[in-house]
Scaffold this active site. Structure first.
Site, PDB file in Angstrom:
ATOM      1  CD  GLU A 160    -123.431-130.496  38.320  1.00  0.00           C
ATOM      2  OE1 GLU A 160    -122.683-130.117  37.396  1.00  0.00           O
ATOM      3  OE2 GLU A 160    -124.281-131.392  38.187  1.00  0.00           O
ATOM      4  CD  GLU A 211    -110.765-140.436  35.966  1.00  0.00           C
ATOM      5  OE1 GLU A 211    -111.918-139.962  36.099  1.00  0.00           O
ATOM      6  OE2 GLU A 211    -110.444-141.558  36.405  1.00  0.00           O
TER       7      GLU A 211
HETATM    8  C1  LIG Z   1    -125.681-140.490  39.735  1.00  0.00           C
HETATM    9  C2  LIG Z   1    -125.497-139.625  38.546  1.00  0.00           C
HETATM   10  C3  LIG Z   1    -126.399-138.620  38.294  1.00  0.00           C
HETATM   11  C4  LIG Z   1    -126.257-137.794  37.170  1.00  0.00           C
HETATM   12  N1  LIG Z   1    -127.199-136.839  36.933  1.00  0.00           N
HETATM   13  C5  LIG Z   1    -127.095-136.060  35.832  1.00  0.00           C
HETATM   14  C6  LIG Z   1    -128.107-135.095  35.522  1.00  0.00           C
HETATM   15  O1  LIG Z   1    -129.084-134.923  36.262  1.00  0.00           O
HETATM   16  N2  LIG Z   1    -127.979-134.381  34.387  1.00  0.00           N
HETATM   17  C7  LIG Z   1    -126.909-134.513  33.546  1.00  0.00           C
HETATM   18  O2  LIG Z   1    -126.843-133.802  32.551  1.00  0.00           O
HETATM   19  N3  LIG Z   1    -125.942-135.444  33.785  1.00  0.00           N
HETATM   20  C8  LIG Z   1    -126.020-136.215  34.908  1.00  0.00           C
HETATM   21  N4  LIG Z   1    -125.042-137.170  35.166  1.00  0.00           N
HETATM   22  C9  LIG Z   1    -124.018-137.385  34.166  1.00  0.00           C
HETATM   23  C10 LIG Z   1    -122.625-136.955  34.561  1.00  0.00           C
HETATM   24  O3  LIG Z   1    -122.516-135.551  34.529  1.00  0.00           O
HETATM   25  C11 LIG Z   1    -121.667-137.638  33.585  1.00  0.00           C
HETATM   26  O4  LIG Z   1    -121.756-139.026  33.826  1.00  0.00           O
HETATM   27  C12 LIG Z   1    -120.250-137.180  33.763  1.00  0.00           C
HETATM   28  O5  LIG Z   1    -120.109-135.855  33.344  1.00  0.00           O
HETATM   29  C13 LIG Z   1    -119.260-138.075  32.971  1.00  0.00           C
HETATM   30  O6  LIG Z   1    -119.650-138.159  31.647  1.00  0.00           O
HETATM   31  P1  LIG Z   1    -119.813-139.590  30.909  1.00  0.00           P
HETATM   32  O7  LIG Z   1    -120.636-140.474  31.791  1.00  0.00           O
HETATM   33  O8  LIG Z   1    -120.285-139.321  29.534  1.00  0.00           O
HETATM   34  O9  LIG Z   1    -118.358-140.208  30.868  1.00  0.00           O
HETATM   35  P2  LIG Z   1    -117.185-139.807  29.843  1.00  0.00           P
HETATM   36  O10 LIG Z   1    -117.073-138.323  29.756  1.00  0.00           O
HETATM   37  O11 LIG Z   1    -117.378-140.560  28.580  1.00  0.00           O
HETATM   38  O12 LIG Z   1    -115.915-140.345  30.609  1.00  0.00           O
HETATM   39  C14 LIG Z   1    -115.532-141.731  30.594  1.00  0.00           C
HETATM   40  C15 LIG Z   1    -114.202-141.849  31.328  1.00  0.00           C
HETATM   41  O13 LIG Z   1    -113.192-141.079  30.647  1.00  0.00           O
HETATM   42  C16 LIG Z   1    -112.576-140.157  31.532  1.00  0.00           C
HETATM   43  N5  LIG Z   1    -112.268-138.916  30.832  1.00  0.00           N
HETATM   44  C17 LIG Z   1    -113.099-138.210  30.030  1.00  0.00           C
HETATM   45  N6  LIG Z   1    -112.484-137.085  29.588  1.00  0.00           N
HETATM   46  C18 LIG Z   1    -111.228-137.084  30.133  1.00  0.00           C
HETATM   47  C19 LIG Z   1    -110.123-136.191  30.056  1.00  0.00           C
HETATM   48  N7  LIG Z   1    -110.184-135.069  29.334  1.00  0.00           N
HETATM   49  N8  LIG Z   1    -109.014-136.502  30.758  1.00  0.00           N
HETATM   50  C20 LIG Z   1    -108.943-137.652  31.494  1.00  0.00           C
HETATM   51  N9  LIG Z   1    -109.962-138.535  31.591  1.00  0.00           N
HETATM   52  C21 LIG Z   1    -111.096-138.255  30.937  1.00  0.00           C
HETATM   53  C22 LIG Z   1    -113.628-139.917  32.615  1.00  0.00           C
HETATM   54  O14 LIG Z   1    -113.021-139.465  33.791  1.00  0.00           O
HETATM   55  C23 LIG Z   1    -114.261-141.290  32.754  1.00  0.00           C
HETATM   56  O15 LIG Z   1    -113.485-142.101  33.594  1.00  0.00           O
HETATM   57  C24 LIG Z   1    -125.167-137.994  36.293  1.00  0.00           C
HETATM   58  C25 LIG Z   1    -124.235-139.005  36.541  1.00  0.00           C
HETATM   59  C26 LIG Z   1    -124.392-139.810  37.656  1.00  0.00           C
HETATM   60  C27 LIG Z   1    -123.377-140.904  37.897  1.00  0.00           C
END
Ligand SMILES: Cc1cc2nc3c(=O)[nH]c(=O)nc-3n(C[C@H](O)[C@H](O)[C@H](O)COP(=O)(O)OP(=O)(O)OC[C@H]3O[C@@H](n4cnc5c(N)ncnc54)[C@H](O)[C@@H]3O)c2cc1C
Length: 396
Positions: free
Chosen positions: A249, A380
């Site tokens: 990816e 991050e």
């Molecule tokens: C345009 C777009 C398309 C997408 N398409 C897909 C798709 O087709 N299929 C799919 O499965 N997903 C998809 N996603 C989801 C994407 O993979 C997730 O949004 C991403 O992995 C972050 O997860 P979350 O949104 O749950 O945020 P969270 O994991 O809840 O994170 C929230 C915040 O906490 C920070 N954080 C989390 N863990 C840590 C750590 N260990 N250390 C420091 N900081 C941390 C993050 O950096 C972020 O700032 C898409 C996202 C976007 C924006």
């Protein structure tokens, strides 16, 4: 390092250039307009474009020959991307889950029957795929996912919810991870399955994003039955398969030319704004900002070549992909910040507003660039991977 193309790479470039010259105009006129914009338009257009690439022998050119590809080396893949970009060929990146993620995952881990059934339709563009990984409580920490898969005889019955699933509303198939053994440790109880999106019990709700378009969705599963032969790899061992998918990816061929084109556009905007007495193009602060962006694009280009050398040696994408992802996604945001600052109050105009600069290109790109540091792993998370797996630092 020798930057001169090898004879084989030069031959590939010449062949591809000729093919693009002959085929692009036809694809563009079939689209009815230059740039498909909405998700539905983009899917329809990409299907046509992919069919065309397939007929010309160019779809999945990085795949092994036995699966219909051309077994391009990483350097040749870069040449392929550079030529396509130079010809302004349509961008497949948004909907390339089948080609870039599902295909390589099945090539590594699929059964002969799964390869036989799915690989050719992916190459032809007959099947659009989506990626059902993220959940409301599991994004960065993917192994926390809770969507359940109960094994009942020759079926797996799925209940739960995925979120941010791009293109789910247009997809024929989904690569899905479910928890099949709730008693096992987090990474152990997961299974990787292939889901036909027409299966009863699936509800898809589009989510409207910052740009006003709905690319991604919430997807709900209510007793969705998946045949056991749609499991990839072993039952409860889906994490190993997901790691293969995720390593593809982040990619090794990054969009440095797209950023170069943005930069050229921003420089052009700076020259056109203002008047003979006062122009941003003569402002030392604007000039320094653009010069720094130009340096960053060049660094990205060279880092791409370095990463490709690494992949050529190791044979597979490694954690170094995180460095490129971090570099390009944050650089794109800095560029869009610069474009917005130059545009001043005009930056607030919608892309269809007649007074918007460059037909509102910067406003849309600014909003869309926010997503780049989230999808395929947030900044991050990339920094954590670089610290631990590239630099060998202890966990924070
Ligand atoms: C345009 C777009 C398309 C997408 N398409 C897909 C798709 O087709 N299929 C799919 O499965 N997903 C998809 N996603 C989801 C994407 O993979 C997730 O949004 C991403 O992995 C972050 O997860 P979350 O949104 O749950 O945020 P969270 O994991 O809840 O994170 C929230 C915040 O906490 C920070 N954080 C989390 N863990 C840590 C750590 N260990 N250390 C420091 N900081 C941390 C993050 O950096 C972020 O700032 C898409 C996202 C976007 C924006």
């Amino acid at each position: 390092m020798n930057f001169e193309p090898s004879p084989a790479e030069q031959a590939l470039r010449t062949r591809l250039r000729g093919w693009l010259r002959a085929n692009l105009p036809e694809v563009r006129s079939a689209a009815g307009h230059a740039k498909p914009h909405t998700p539905a338009e983009k899917v329809a257009f990409a299907r046509r474009w992919q069919r065309k690439l397939h007929d010309g022998g160019w779809a999945g050119a990085s795949w092994p020959r036995e699966y219909g590809g051309q077994a391009l080396t990483p350097l040749e893949q870069l040449a392929f991307a550079e030529e396509c970009f130079a010809a302004d060929a349509p961008d497949m990146i948004d909907i390339a889950i089948g080609l870039n993620l599902t295909g390589p995952t099945l090539i590594h881990h699929g059964t002969p029957a799964q390869k036989e059934r799915f690989l050719a339709p992916i190459l032809r563009g007959d099947h659009v795929w989506c990626q059902g990984f993220s959940e409301p409580g599991a994004g960065s920490d993917l192994a926390a996912l809770r969507t359940s898969g109960n094994v009942r005889g020759d079926r797996i019955v799925v209940n739960g919810q995925k979120v941010w699933t791009s293109y789910a509303q247009h997809a024929d198939w989904c690569i899905l991870i479910v928890r099949t053994d709730p008693g096992a440790t987090r990474h152990r109880g997961l299974t990787f399955v292939l889901l036909d999106m027409k299966t009863p019990g699936i509800t898809i709700r589009p989510l409207v994003e910052l740009t006003g378009l709905a690319w991604f969705n919430e997807v709900f599963f209510d007793n969705v039955e998946i045949p056991r032969d749609m499991v990839v790899g072993e039952l409860h061992r889906g994490w190993d398969i997901a790691i293969t998918t995720l390593s593809h990816e982040r990619g090794t061929v990054v969009p440095y030319q797209r950023l170069q084109r943005h930069l050229d556009g921003i420089a052009s905007l700076a020259r056109r704004l203002g008047n003979a007495r006062r122009s941003p193009a003569r402002d030392p602060l604007v000039r320094q900002r653009l010069a720094q962006l130009a340096i960053d694009v060049e660094l990205l280009r060279l880092s791409t070549y370095r990463s490709i050398s690494g992949v050529t040696r190791s044979g597979r994408p490694g954690p170094e992909g995180s460095m490129l992802k971090l570099l390009w996604s944050e650089l794109e945001q800095r560029m869009m910040d610069a474009a917005s600052a130059l545009s001043g109050a005009h930056a607030q105009l919608d892309e269809h507003a007649p007074q918007a600069h460059d037909a509102g290109r910067w406003q849309y790109a600014y909003l869309w660039s926010r997503a780049a540091t989230i999808y395929a792993g947030t900044s991050e998370v990339q920094r954590n991977i670089i610290a631990q797996r590239v630099l060998g630092l202890p966990r924070g």
